[in-house]
Design a protein around this motif. Structure first.
Motif, PDB file in Angstrom:
ATOM      1  N   CYS A  61       0.855  -1.163   0.000  1.00  0.00           N
ATOM      2  CA  CYS A  61       0.000   0.000   0.000  1.00  0.00           C
ATOM      3  C   CYS A  61       0.902   1.226   0.000  1.00  0.00           C
ATOM      4  O   CYS A  61       2.045   1.178   0.460  1.00  0.00           O
ATOM      5  N   ALA A  62       0.418   2.298  -0.551  1.00  0.00           N
ATOM      6  CA  ALA A  62       1.183   3.535  -0.614  1.00  0.00           C
ATOM      7  C   ALA A  62       0.241   4.695  -0.377  1.00  0.00           C
ATOM      8  O   ALA A  62      -0.934   4.650  -0.758  1.00  0.00           O
ATOM      9  N   GLU A  63       0.759   5.733   0.275  1.00  0.00           N
ATOM     10  CA  GLU A  63      -0.047   6.916   0.524  1.00  0.00           C
ATOM     11  C   GLU A  63       0.623   8.144  -0.055  1.00  0.00           C
ATOM     12  O   GLU A  63       1.862   8.222  -0.106  1.00  0.00           O
ATOM     13  N   ASN A  64      -0.187   9.081  -0.470  1.00  0.00           N
ATOM     14  CA  ASN A  64       0.319  10.336  -0.995  1.00  0.00           C
ATOM     15  C   ASN A  64       0.153  11.402   0.073  1.00  0.00           C
ATOM     16  O   ASN A  64      -0.964  11.714   0.475  1.00  0.00           O
ATOM     17  N   ARG A  65       1.275  11.950   0.522  1.00  0.00           N
ATOM     18  CA  ARG A  65       1.226  12.984   1.543  1.00  0.00           C
ATOM     19  C   ARG A  65       1.390  14.374   0.957  1.00  0.00           C
ATOM     20  O   ARG A  65       1.404  15.360   1.680  1.00  0.00           O
TER      21      ARG A  65
END
Lengths: 111, 113
Positions: A90-94
């Motif tokens: 999973c990856a998140e965009n901050r």
């Protein structure tokens, strides 16, 4: 420090069963989340994404659920097939520093 | 339609040397981002190039530098290599400055000995 993490490093499922891969994130300001599949020797391959204004999104055989209250993301794969064997991130965009990836979950399909 | 292409696929370098990795973005994409993926870990953001300039940067030292050319292709340069730089280096392209529509290449496996 803040990071995207996964609860289980390895998940073993029977072929044909449903798979659920979980992910915890810590930055409540993240507005976009992506699930990637990475096979050995290859780069990450996009599976499905979801924006923070949504709770659920469905694709072909895959569903992503987002629970912002507990900062939890999950990927559900229906009727798991041998070709689903891979590491899932999973990856998140901050915002300003690209995507932040978790360490990954290795999905193993048992015949 | 070719996706993201990276070269070389594998590379072995000695400590202290310098290395240049190359990336051609997917057709129609103008933004290139570089990631480092250590063995058993998730990719870590190095930097992003758009309009031939570095626009965003992760937590990497100045030994890591890059360039983007007018045709949108990009290079990643690493100076003074040390053992800890051994990793898979991934290039991702997109059609805007965000991560939406990212397409990753297969990466360059760098081994520092």
């Amino acid at each position: 420090g803040e990071s995207v993490g996964l609860h289980l490093p390895t998940l073993s499922v029977q072929e044909g069963d449903n798979s659920i891969i979980n992910c915890a994130y810590s930055n409540s300001a993240s507005d976009y989340f992506i699930w990637y599949k990475q096979e050995s020797g290859k780069g990450p391959q996009f599976i499905i994404d979801i924006r923070s204004n949504m709770d659920k999104r469905q694709g072909q055989r895959v569903t992503v659920l987002l629970n912002k209250t507990v900062k939890h993301l999950s990927l559900q794969i229906a009727a798991t097939q041998p070709g689903d064997s891979a590491v899932y991130f999973c990856a998140e965009n901050r915002g300003a520093d690209g995507l932040t990836f978790g360490k990954g979950t290795h999905l193993i399909i048992q015949p | 339609d070719a996706g993201v292409t990276q070269s070389p696929t594998h590379l072995i370098k000695t400590r202290g040397q310098q290395v240049t990795l190359r990336c051609s973005p997917k057709s129609g994409h103008d933004t290139v981002s570089w990631y480092q993926q250590a063995l058993g870990q998730g990719p870590q953001f190095i930097f992003q190039y758009y309009e031939e300039e570095e626009r965003q940067r992760g937590n990497f030292p100045d030994r890591f530098s890059g360039h983007q050319f007018p045709n949108y292709s990009s290079e990643l340069n690493v100076n003074a290599l040390w053992l800890g730089d051994s990793a898979l280096y991934l290039c991702a392209s997109s059609g805007d400055r965000g991560p939406y529509g990212y397409t990753f290449g297969s990466g360059t496996r760098l081994t520092v000995v």
